[in-house]
Design an enzyme around this catalytic site. Structure first.
Site, PDB file in Angstrom:
ATOM      1  N   SER A 100      -2.686   2.956  -6.067  1.00 39.63           N
ATOM      2  CA  SER A 100      -3.582   1.886  -4.707  1.00 39.63           C
ATOM      3  C   SER A 100      -2.606   1.109  -5.569  1.00 39.63           C
ATOM      4  O   SER A 100      -1.486   0.692  -6.468  1.00 39.63           O
ATOM      5  CB  SER A 100      -3.953   1.907  -4.691  1.00 39.63           C
ATOM      6  OG  SER A 100      -5.513   2.026  -6.175  1.00 39.63           O
TER       7      SER A 100
ATOM      8  N   LYS B  28       1.927  -7.665   4.251  1.00 33.90           N
ATOM      9  CA  LYS B  28       1.079  -5.546   3.472  1.00 33.90           C
ATOM     10  C   LYS B  28       0.105  -4.947   5.064  1.00 33.90           C
ATOM     11  O   LYS B  28      -0.675  -6.178   5.620  1.00 33.90           O
ATOM     12  CB  LYS B  28      -0.329  -6.520   2.371  1.00 33.90           C
ATOM     13  CG  LYS B  28      -1.103  -4.940   2.592  1.00 33.90           C
ATOM     14  CD  LYS B  28      -1.856  -5.585   0.862  1.00 33.90           C
ATOM     15  CE  LYS B  28      -3.038  -4.756   0.386  1.00 33.90           C
ATOM     16  NZ  LYS B  28      -3.242  -3.509   1.760  1.00 33.90           N
TER      17      LYS B  28
HETATM   18  S1  IVH Z   1       3.405  -0.541  -1.658  1.00 35.26           S
HETATM   19  C1  IVH Z   1       3.609   2.660  -4.989  1.00 35.26           C
HETATM   20  N1  IVH Z   1       3.492  -1.366   0.652  1.00 35.26           N
HETATM   21  O1  IVH Z   1      -1.871  -1.180   0.581  1.00 35.26           O
HETATM   22  C2  IVH Z   1       2.629   1.477  -4.044  1.00 35.26           C
HETATM   23  N2  IVH Z   1       1.648  -0.885  -0.129  1.00 35.26           N
HETATM   24  O2  IVH Z   1      -3.499  -1.748  -1.077  1.00 35.26           O
HETATM   25  C3  IVH Z   1       2.342   1.962  -2.819  1.00 35.26           C
HETATM   26  N3  IVH Z   1       0.292  -0.727   2.447  1.00 35.26           N
HETATM   27  O3  IVH Z   1      -1.908   2.227  -0.474  1.00 35.26           O
HETATM   28  C4  IVH Z   1       2.240   1.059  -1.495  1.00 35.26           C
HETATM   29  N4  IVH Z   1       1.352  -2.578   3.173  1.00 35.26           N
HETATM   30  O4  IVH Z   1      -1.595   1.472   2.488  1.00 35.26           O
HETATM   31  C5  IVH Z   1       3.045  -1.390   0.084  1.00 35.26           C
HETATM   32  N5  IVH Z   1       4.106  -3.289   2.630  1.00 35.26           N
HETATM   33  C6  IVH Z   1       3.477  -2.286   1.665  1.00 35.26           C
HETATM   34  C7  IVH Z   1       2.071  -1.834   2.168  1.00 35.26           C
HETATM   35  C8  IVH Z   1       0.917  -1.331   1.801  1.00 35.26           C
HETATM   36  C9  IVH Z   1       0.384  -1.919   3.201  1.00 35.26           C
HETATM   37  C10 IVH Z   1      -1.550  -0.788   1.801  1.00 35.26           C
HETATM   38  C11 IVH Z   1      -1.096   0.969   1.110  1.00 35.26           C
HETATM   39  C12 IVH Z   1      -1.693   1.499  -0.349  1.00 35.26           C
HETATM   40  C13 IVH Z   1      -2.608  -0.280  -0.260  1.00 35.26           C
HETATM   41  C14 IVH Z   1      -2.288  -0.936  -1.900  1.00 35.26           C
END
Ligand code: IVH
Length: 683
Positions: free
Chosen positions: A85, A123
């Site tokens: 996460s 996000k």
């Molecule tokens: S990257 C190792 N990019 O937010 C990095 N996550 O708070 C992996 N999420 O578990 C995540 N939009 O479910 C990434 N553009 C985005 C995202 C995103 C939503 C969610 C995802 C993650 C959580 C973390």
């Protein structure tokens, strides 16, 4: 031509894939791509090969699960690469601190930090999923779970239109042998609002927000339900495993690769240089995000250069090269000017707080639901109170809490009415229900108004030009009491309505006339029977050739229809048992409102297989497999995939699988095709 085992193996694999694909299109998506005959041809070819080369026959072969509507098993899946996460930054100060840490760890000068490339992505507030593509074919999809092990939801994911089954490079580039993708499944806001409206109509619990709706829809055992929910997807990450191909050097190139391969990538991302530009992006989208059809709760910021990722590493939970900037939950303070008690179509009372208008999450909020009497008691909301309002899931405004320190000493406890605010009838509360209801179903002006509004609505009788205001005028003038009265309206009556000329009156009459021929499903929906929303109405219209037939059905018979349970069956029977409703239907018939199903071509088959469960195994000689199943269902029976004690008949064709042995072991009646045809009235 003789086939050797290697050729056979290859063909068997191909056939299995194709058959599974077509079976899915047929059962789950209701969008068959080939005819039943073509499907059967593939099926027979596989069957023949498996007979010739028994070593190629596996338990999971489609020949071993004849007629199975695919179902999701939620098998545990170990992620090839753990799903970490992200650390959160709740303010710009925390964002600055992160940038400081990066600068230090990477030993950057101020100038170098200002040049540092960050990818800023929205996000998405949904559900993260891991998708696996092998040689460009989608083979597996899983939820995040605990980060190491998630649940297999492949079939449900396959129903998402945005998710490609096969990857093809738009630029003619190579598709990696193995591609691990990360993305977010989300519920579009527009579809979420429509779903909640439908659930409310069926008096089912609505979802609190699109995220919960996405999670509830993806975690369905029956992918056909997921398919109906119309989920969507954004992908934001990829890991490439290929002998001749590597992960791109920069994250922005990864996003381009995903896009090039036909995967959905949200196009609103930007490369920012230095943390100041990152903050600018966050500020910009704080407002703009409310214009999107999906929910965002922040911005994810990732260092663009992947070589820096290695240098920075990760903690046990999250990588150091990325962070999630979270927008604060959107709340606002305002005052309660009044509390109104609305009376709905079914008499249910909903308390609503009338507020001093306040800006919140992109819109001005003037009213907020207080849900029910219990919620009012819990919050102890009073008129004049300062309250905190929030958009639940940033969409439906609700009163979150009362600012007790700002309460006037003169405030009084809010009294919940004991009588209907519209018709003064004593309210009642059915056991097990939270809502109070006005029981004056046919006399209460508010219920009359809402029933008429529902009747003329688009999914119901769709009467053009009939809106809330005209309905009120017609009721007030005494011309209309219930929907059947609409069909008795005359031009002179209409012309007595304020500002109504001959031409408008004529148009209204024409619209009423034209709406007499709506499909049976619309008519059933228009009645507003408890729990009968538009899709249930459609199921009913499919089954009955006319409203009269439906009115004769027993609760038992109705609950046999797939998708209709005893609760709905009971509600329908109660509705048509009511004499007022029976008279209402008679008046509709007199007014020439069509009560016939347009599918007259579909005579109702004898329901001689009601309550009987069939399992088909082996190849049938003359009957097409899917057709046989459809016929069983049309006769009221069920066709399932596996033999159990609940099975009534196992139908055996040539070369039956292990199901025959199972049937014999359990002592279940085994019949052949000829007997089945007899039961189906075909011979
Ligand atoms: S990257 C190792 N990019 O937010 C990095 N996550 O708070 C992996 N999420 O578990 C995540 N939009 O479910 C990434 N553009 C985005 C995202 C995103 C939503 C969610 C995802 C993650 C959580 C973390």
């Amino acid at each position: 031509m003789t086939v050797n085992i290697e050729q056979a193996r290859k063909r068997v694999e191909e056939l299995k894939r194709e058959i599974e694909h077509h079976s899915f299109s047929y059962y789950v998506l209701s969008r068959p791509e080939v005819s039943d005959a073509e499907f059967d041809k593939l099926f027979r070819e596989l069957k023949n090969l498996e007979e010739k080369f028994p070593e190629l026959l596996t338990e999971d072969s489609p020949t071993q699960k004849v007629g199975a509507a695919p179902s999701t098993e939620f098998k545990p899946v170990r992620h090839r690469i753990a799903m970490l996460s992200l650390a959160n930054a709740m303010s710009f100060e925390e964002l600055d601190k992160w940038a400081e840490r990066l600068k230090k760890a990477l030993e950057l000068t101020d100038e170098q930090e200002r040049q540092l490339a960050y990818v800023c992505e929205l996000k998405i507030d949904g559900l993260s999923v891991a998708l696996t593509y092998k040689n460009g074919v989608f083979v597996e999809g899983a939820t995040r779970g605990n980060g190491d092990v998630g649940e297999d939801v492949t079939l449900n994911l396959k129903t998402i239109a945005a998710l490609p089954n096969r990857l093809i490079s738009k630029n003619g580039g190579k598709v990696p042998e193995l591609l691990e993708i990360r993305g977010e499944v989300y519920f579009p806001i527009s579809t979420f609002l429509a779903l909640n409206k439908k659930l409310a109509e069926q008096e089912e619990q609505a979802f609190a927000n699109p995220r919960n709706a996405a999670s509830g829809s993806l975690r369905q055992k029956d992918p056909r339900i997921t398919a109906k929910r119309k989920l969507s997807l954004w992908t934001y990450f990829a890991y490439v495993t290929d002998a001749h191909m590597h992960d791109p050097k920069n994250h922005s190139e990864t996003l381009k690769l995903l896009h090039d391969l036909g995967l959905p990538v949200d196009s609103h991302y930007k490369i920012a240089h230095g943390i100041a530009e990152v903050k600018h992006f966050c500020k910009l989208w704080d407002e703009k995000r409310h214009q999107l059809d999906y929910q965002t709760d922040g911005v994810v910021i990732k260092l663009d250069e992947r070589s820096l990722w290695k240098a920075l590493g990760a903690t046990a939970h999250s990588p150091r090269w990325a962070i999630a900037f979270k927008y604060p939950p959107e709340e606002a303070e305002t005052t309660v000017e009044a509390v109104e008690f609305e009376v709905g179509r079914t008499g249910a009372i909903t308390p609503v707080a009338c507020l001093t208008p306040v800006k919140l999450a992109g819109t001005t909020v003037k009213r907020a639901s207080l849900h029910n009497a219990e919620q009012i008691k819990r919050l102890d909301v009073r008129i004049g109170d300062t309250v905190v309002v929030r958009k639940a899931g940033e969409i439906i405004p609700e009163v979150l809490s009362v600012k007790l320190d700002k309460r006037s000493k003169k405030s009084e406890v809010l009294e919940y009415p004991t009588r209907c605010p519209v018709c003064n009838t004593k309210l009642v509360r059915t056991e097990g229900e939270v809502a109070f209801r006005c029981p004056n179903t046919y006399g209460c002006a508010s219920q009359k108004q809402r029933r008429l509004e529902h009747w003329v609505g688009r999914e119901a009788m769709d009467i053009d030009g009939m809106g809330e205001v005209l309905i009120k005028q017609l009721i007030d003038a005494g011309f209309v009491q219930d929907p059947a009265d609409l069909y008795m309206l005359t031009e002179p009556e209409l012309m007595q309505i304020e500002r109504m000329g001959a031409k408008s009156a004529d148009n209204i009459l024409k619209a009423i006339e034209a709406a007499k021929k709506r499909p049976l499903s619309n008519l059933i929906y228009a009645f507003g029977i408890s729990h009968v929303g538009a899709s249930i109405a459609e199921l009913l219209a499919d089954q009955y050739s006319s409203l009269k037939e439906l009115m004769k059905a027993s609760a038992d018979e109705l609950s046999q229809i797939e998708g209709i349970g005893p609760k709905i069956g009971q509600a329908i029977v109660e509705f048509f048992d009511n004499e007022i409703n029976q008279q209402f239907v008679e008046r509709l018939i007199k007014a020439h409102v069509s009560i016939q199903s347009d599918a007259k071509a579909k005579p109702k088959l004898e329901q001689n297989l009601t309550g009987k469960t069939f399992v088909l195994t082996g190849t049938l000689e003359t009957l097409d497999r899917l057709e046989a199943e459809k016929l069983i269902k049309a006769h009221g029976g069920k066709a399932t995939s596996s033999v159990s004690k609940k099975t009534d008949y196992v139908v055996v064709g040539t070369n039956p699988g292990s199901k025959l042995a199972k049937a014999e072991e359990l002592g279940i009646t085994v019949i052949d095709e000829a007997k089945l045809k007899k039961l189906l009235g075909l011979t």
